[in-house]
Design a protein around this motif. Structure first.
Motif, PDB file in Angstrom:
ATOM      1  N   GLU A 589      44.506  49.559  45.767  1.00  0.00           N
ATOM      2  CA  GLU A 589      43.435  49.171  46.677  1.00  0.00           C
ATOM      3  C   GLU A 589      42.483  48.219  45.970  1.00  0.00           C
ATOM      4  O   GLU A 589      42.461  48.114  44.753  1.00  0.00           O
ATOM      5  CB  GLU A 589      42.654  50.419  47.142  1.00  0.00           C
ATOM      6  CG  GLU A 589      43.415  51.282  48.120  1.00  0.00           C
ATOM      7  CD  GLU A 589      43.553  50.633  49.481  1.00  0.00           C
ATOM      8  OE1 GLU A 589      42.563  50.068  49.980  1.00  0.00           O
ATOM      9  OE2 GLU A 589      44.668  50.679  50.030  1.00  0.00           O
ATOM     10  N   THR A 590      41.692  47.544  46.743  1.00  0.00           N
ATOM     11  CA  THR A 590      40.610  46.679  46.256  1.00  0.00           C
ATOM     12  C   THR A 590      41.136  45.630  45.281  1.00  0.00           C
ATOM     13  O   THR A 590      40.896  45.659  44.085  1.00  0.00           O
ATOM     14  CB  THR A 590      39.494  47.500  45.573  1.00  0.00           C
ATOM     15  OG1 THR A 590      39.264  48.694  46.294  1.00  0.00           O
ATOM     16  CG2 THR A 590      38.210  46.687  45.508  1.00  0.00           C
ATOM     17  N   ILE A 591      41.892  44.692  45.827  1.00  0.00           N
ATOM     18  CA  ILE A 591      42.359  43.554  45.029  1.00  0.00           C
ATOM     19  C   ILE A 591      41.323  42.439  45.153  1.00  0.00           C
ATOM     20  O   ILE A 591      40.934  42.050  46.253  1.00  0.00           O
ATOM     21  CB  ILE A 591      43.741  43.080  45.506  1.00  0.00           C
ATOM     22  CG1 ILE A 591      44.774  44.193  45.269  1.00  0.00           C
ATOM     23  CG2 ILE A 591      44.153  41.806  44.792  1.00  0.00           C
ATOM     24  CD1 ILE A 591      46.170  43.865  45.727  1.00  0.00           C
ATOM     25  N   ALA A 592      40.868  41.941  44.001  1.00  0.00           N
ATOM     26  CA  ALA A 592      39.752  40.980  43.976  1.00  0.00           C
ATOM     27  C   ALA A 592      40.228  39.575  44.350  1.00  0.00           C
ATOM     28  O   ALA A 592      41.398  39.235  44.258  1.00  0.00           O
ATOM     29  CB  ALA A 592      39.110  40.968  42.587  1.00  0.00           C
ATOM     30  N   PHE A 593      39.240  38.769  44.733  1.00  0.00           N
ATOM     31  CA  PHE A 593      39.448  37.341  45.019  1.00  0.00           C
ATOM     32  C   PHE A 593      40.477  37.165  46.145  1.00  0.00           C
ATOM     33  O   PHE A 593      40.537  37.956  47.061  1.00  0.00           O
ATOM     34  CB  PHE A 593      39.867  36.577  43.756  1.00  0.00           C
ATOM     35  CG  PHE A 593      39.030  36.911  42.553  1.00  0.00           C
ATOM     36  CD1 PHE A 593      37.647  36.904  42.642  1.00  0.00           C
ATOM     37  CD2 PHE A 593      39.600  37.228  41.336  1.00  0.00           C
ATOM     38  CE1 PHE A 593      36.860  37.202  41.547  1.00  0.00           C
ATOM     39  CE2 PHE A 593      38.827  37.532  40.232  1.00  0.00           C
ATOM     40  CZ  PHE A 593      37.455  37.518  40.338  1.00  0.00           C
ATOM     41  N   ASP A 594      41.300  36.093  46.057  1.00  0.00           N
ATOM     42  CA  ASP A 594      42.327  35.856  47.075  1.00  0.00           C
ATOM     43  C   ASP A 594      43.702  36.274  46.550  1.00  0.00           C
ATOM     44  O   ASP A 594      44.732  35.771  46.983  1.00  0.00           O
ATOM     45  CB  ASP A 594      42.354  34.386  47.493  1.00  0.00           C
ATOM     46  CG  ASP A 594      42.713  33.467  46.331  1.00  0.00           C
ATOM     47  OD1 ASP A 594      42.719  33.943  45.178  1.00  0.00           O
ATOM     48  OD2 ASP A 594      42.971  32.273  46.563  1.00  0.00           O
ATOM     49  N   HIS A 595      43.719  37.229  45.610  1.00  0.00           N
ATOM     50  CA  HIS A 595      44.974  37.585  44.976  1.00  0.00           C
ATOM     51  C   HIS A 595      45.935  38.311  45.916  1.00  0.00           C
ATOM     52  O   HIS A 595      47.142  38.328  45.658  1.00  0.00           O
ATOM     53  CB  HIS A 595      44.702  38.401  43.710  1.00  0.00           C
ATOM     54  CG  HIS A 595      44.091  37.570  42.621  1.00  0.00           C
ATOM     55  ND1 HIS A 595      43.953  38.012  41.325  1.00  0.00           N
ATOM     56  CD2 HIS A 595      43.587  36.309  42.628  1.00  0.00           C
ATOM     57  CE1 HIS A 595      43.379  37.063  40.590  1.00  0.00           C
ATOM     58  NE2 HIS A 595      43.155  36.038  41.362  1.00  0.00           N
ATOM     59  N   LYS A 596      45.426  38.903  47.002  1.00  0.00           N
ATOM     60  CA  LYS A 596      46.339  39.496  47.987  1.00  0.00           C
ATOM     61  C   LYS A 596      47.245  38.419  48.584  1.00  0.00           C
ATOM     62  O   LYS A 596      48.442  38.617  48.763  1.00  0.00           O
ATOM     63  CB  LYS A 596      45.542  40.193  49.099  1.00  0.00           C
ATOM     64  CG  LYS A 596      45.053  41.579  48.736  1.00  0.00           C
ATOM     65  CD  LYS A 596      44.409  42.250  49.945  1.00  0.00           C
ATOM     66  CE  LYS A 596      43.930  43.646  49.592  1.00  0.00           C
ATOM     67  NZ  LYS A 596      43.254  44.309  50.729  1.00  0.00           N
ATOM     68  N   LYS A 597      46.654  37.269  48.888  1.00  0.00           N
ATOM     69  CA  LYS A 597      47.425  36.163  49.455  1.00  0.00           C
ATOM     70  C   LYS A 597      48.445  35.645  48.441  1.00  0.00           C
ATOM     71  O   LYS A 597      49.609  35.375  48.779  1.00  0.00           O
ATOM     72  CB  LYS A 597      46.489  35.031  49.882  1.00  0.00           C
ATOM     73  CG  LYS A 597      47.201  33.827  50.485  1.00  0.00           C
ATOM     74  CD  LYS A 597      46.216  32.724  50.820  1.00  0.00           C
ATOM     75  CE  LYS A 597      46.886  31.586  51.577  1.00  0.00           C
ATOM     76  NZ  LYS A 597      48.078  31.050  50.904  1.00  0.00           N
TER      77      LYS A 597
END
Length: 608
Positions: A589-597
């Motif tokens: 959970e809680t991935i910082a910045f746009d790192h999910k994309k």
């Protein structure tokens, strides 16, 4: 009939349906679901870390909570009035999904400290969003001031022509007001950013909890030190509502002037069509409805502030059910101020001063009278006497239907022997403007200097310096424009390495950082991987270049993402608190910045 509530053990009858409808809060507090789940996950992780529940129980609870979050986001979750609030709705569903073990989640906490946590998490995000919008508005004011630097307009006191000022000077007056608003919200973040969870109902808990761990998981910089205060405190919410009300007041003042200045009687500025409306009966009308609505909606923010103050004014310690009524006013003020700021961001860049109308207005109202009095004072006449003389000249001009610049030198000299031919310079409005050279005055050189100060103020890119991030307040090292960074997806045994950040913005992230000048992006990726994970990596390819002004709240706006492979076990270093190995089905959970994309792109393109 027994009471079926999760808290209903001591009750012999069920809750009356009227009471359920009257007392429910799920109809509005369901918007806290994301924060309630985040807090519950951190709490479950802590319970397992402390041995209060088993690791496998925590894993099962967390898996259930993540499933509930997906259900809510996909519109598959049924919110039930009989479950009262967001906490009980989620907890009941969790027990349905994972069984009785779900009931262990509430160990060592109360709804009292749980709701205090949810509100603080929610307000922290809302405050940051407002700060971001205020930053955009400040930039718009700056651009408008720079664009129309040579335009002069009448300045007013008592809504009467007073002295000439640069239009840019007028616009930058609102820059200062909204800058103070941004400063207030930033300062309020300090009071919001306090972890209340662990206070229990009011007295703490006998379980061996680790509040510091929970604070780190949720990104809080401080922990409440008095459990009774923590569950009864809404000062931070009142302060936030005060910040909103003051900001809305500034927006309303600006909106009022836009209404006045765009009227045919003034005709100073033109508002953009897309933020105005027409009349249902009068085809010639262009109504400044957006500005009028800003004025009207400001009243809501005042009402919400007063409601919260009155709500809290006589409550005994600690939690009382009255405090359920704190959320609707908060939600409404947040929605109102964000809507207001979004409208202003659309309007401000498209405001056009009407130069011909402004010039005509400057020729009226004896607007250089103060400059004439100053002229006489500079020649030795006491200012009070000079004030009287100029008043007589104005009366003479009114009687003869003239403006000051239409009175002849001979006529002016009849009022004072100190008046000479150089008085003509004083009576021209543009020269009057440029004579106001005191710091903070309207002279063009002054305003240009202030514009340069503001540009530095709004930029964190000061070469070679360490500065505070304008959003999160964390000290960051900044380089020349643009800011180049690198991220590196490291594959180890069919999983990827993610770091858990120990500094704000908190969350999991892909290893990476700045590219130092004198090194290539590839060299930077390898160096950053070594510093943050301790791994020797072998680069395989480039995933892509990601560039977006909003990709990182600290304005690290462009990054090259590499893919690499490595062997061994990574070790946390640099600004990593811990490391983990993950796959696409088990991301944290809680991935910082746009790192999910970035990770989504990676998993779609590579079979890992």
């Amino acid at each position: 009939m027994k009471n079926k509530k999760l808290w209903g053990g001591r009750f012999s009858s069920s809750t009356d349906s009227v009471m359920e409808t009257f007392s429910e809060s799920i109809s509005f507090d369901k918007r806290l679901y994301e924060y309630d789940i985040a807090g519950s996950i951190a709490h479950a992780q802590m319970l397992a870390k402390q041995g209060i529940i088993k690791d496998e129980e925590a894993d099962k609870i967390i898996e259930g909570l993540r499933k509930i979050k997906r259900m809510i986001e996909e519109g598959e979750f049924e919110f039930r009035i009989e479950d009262e609030d967001i906490h009980m709705n989620i907890e009941r569903k969790l027990i349905e999904i994972v069984g009785k073990v779900g009931g262990k989640l509430h160990t060592a906490r109360s709804r009292n400290d749980q709701i205090a946590l949810d509100i603080r998490l929610f307000l922290r995000d809302a405050t940051i969003h407002i700060i971001d919008r205020l930053t955009d508005i400040l930039k718009h004011f700056l651009s408008l001031a720079e664009k129309y630097i040579d335009v002069v307009m009448p300045g007013f006191t008592h809504l009467q022509h007073a002295q000439p000022v640069l239009f840019s000077h007028y616009i930058l007056a609102y820059y200062e007001k909204f800058k103070r608003d941004r400063d207030r919200f930033r300062d309020t973040l300090k009071r919001i950013d306090v972890l209340p969870l662990g206070s229990g109902a009011l007295a703490g808990t006998s379980f061996p909890i680790d509040r510091k761990y929970v604070a780190e998981q949720l990104g809080f910089s401080k922990i409440s030190r008095n459990s009774m205060d923590a569950v009864s405190d809404r000062d931070f919410a009142i302060e936030f509502l005060s910040d909103v009300a003051i900001c809305a007041m500034h927006a309303s003042r600006f909106a009022e002037e836009m209404v006045i200045f765009s009227s045919q009687e003034f005709d100073f500025i033109e508002l953009p069509d897309e933020f105005c409306t027409g009349s249902s009966i009068m085809p010639q009308k262009k109504n400044p409805d957006a500005m009028e609505l800003i004025r009207g909606k400001t009243a809501r923010t005042y009402g919400n502030l007063i409601q919260m103050l009155v709500l809290m004014k006589a409550l005994p310690l600690t939690y009382n059910r009255d405090m359920q009524e704190d959320k609707e006013s908060l939600f409404d003020s947040i929605d109102t101020i964000i809507g207001t700021l979004d409208v202003l961001s659309g309007v401000i860049p498209k405001i056009k001063p009407k130069i011909e109308s402004l010039q005509k207005a400057l020729d009226k109202g004896f607007i250089t009278a103060t400059d004439l009095a100053d002229y006489l004072a500079k020649k030795g006449m006491p200012f009070r006497e000079a004030h009287k003389v100029v008043g007589q000249i104005v009366a003479y001009a009114e009687k003869n239907n003239k403006e000051l610049n239409e009175i002849s030198i001979e006529e002016l000299k009849s009022f004072s022997d100190l008046i000479e031919n150089d008085v003509l310079d004083v009576l021209h409005y543009r020269k009057a403007v440029n004579s106001r050279t005191s710091y903070g005055g309207t002279a063009k050189d002054n305003v240009l200097n202030i514009i340069e100060e503001i540009k530095k103020e709004l930029s964190i890119r000061q070469d070679g310096n360490t500065v505070k991030c304008p959003r999160c307040g964390y000290p960051v090292k900044v380089y020349k424009n643009p800011i180049p960074t690198t991220d590196i997806i490291i594959k180890v045994d069919d999983k990827i390495v993610l770091i858990k950040r120990k500094n704000p913005p908190y969350g999991w992230a892909i290893p990476g950082g700045f590219i130092d000048y004198g090194e290539s992006a590839e060299q930077a990726a390898i160096r950053e991987a070594k510093e943050e994970t301790g791994l020797d990596v072998e680069l395989e390819s480039v995933l892509g270049v990601y560039s977006d002004p909003d990709r990182d709240p600290r304005q690290h706006t462009i990054t090259t993402v590499f893919i690499a492979k490595a062997k061994g076990r990574p070790k946390a270093g640099d600004d990593a608190e811990s490391l983990g190995l993950f796959d696409k089905d088990n991301l944290p959970e809680t991935i910082a910045f746009d790192h999910k994309k970035i990770l989504k792109d990676f998993f779609e393109k590579h079979n890992v």
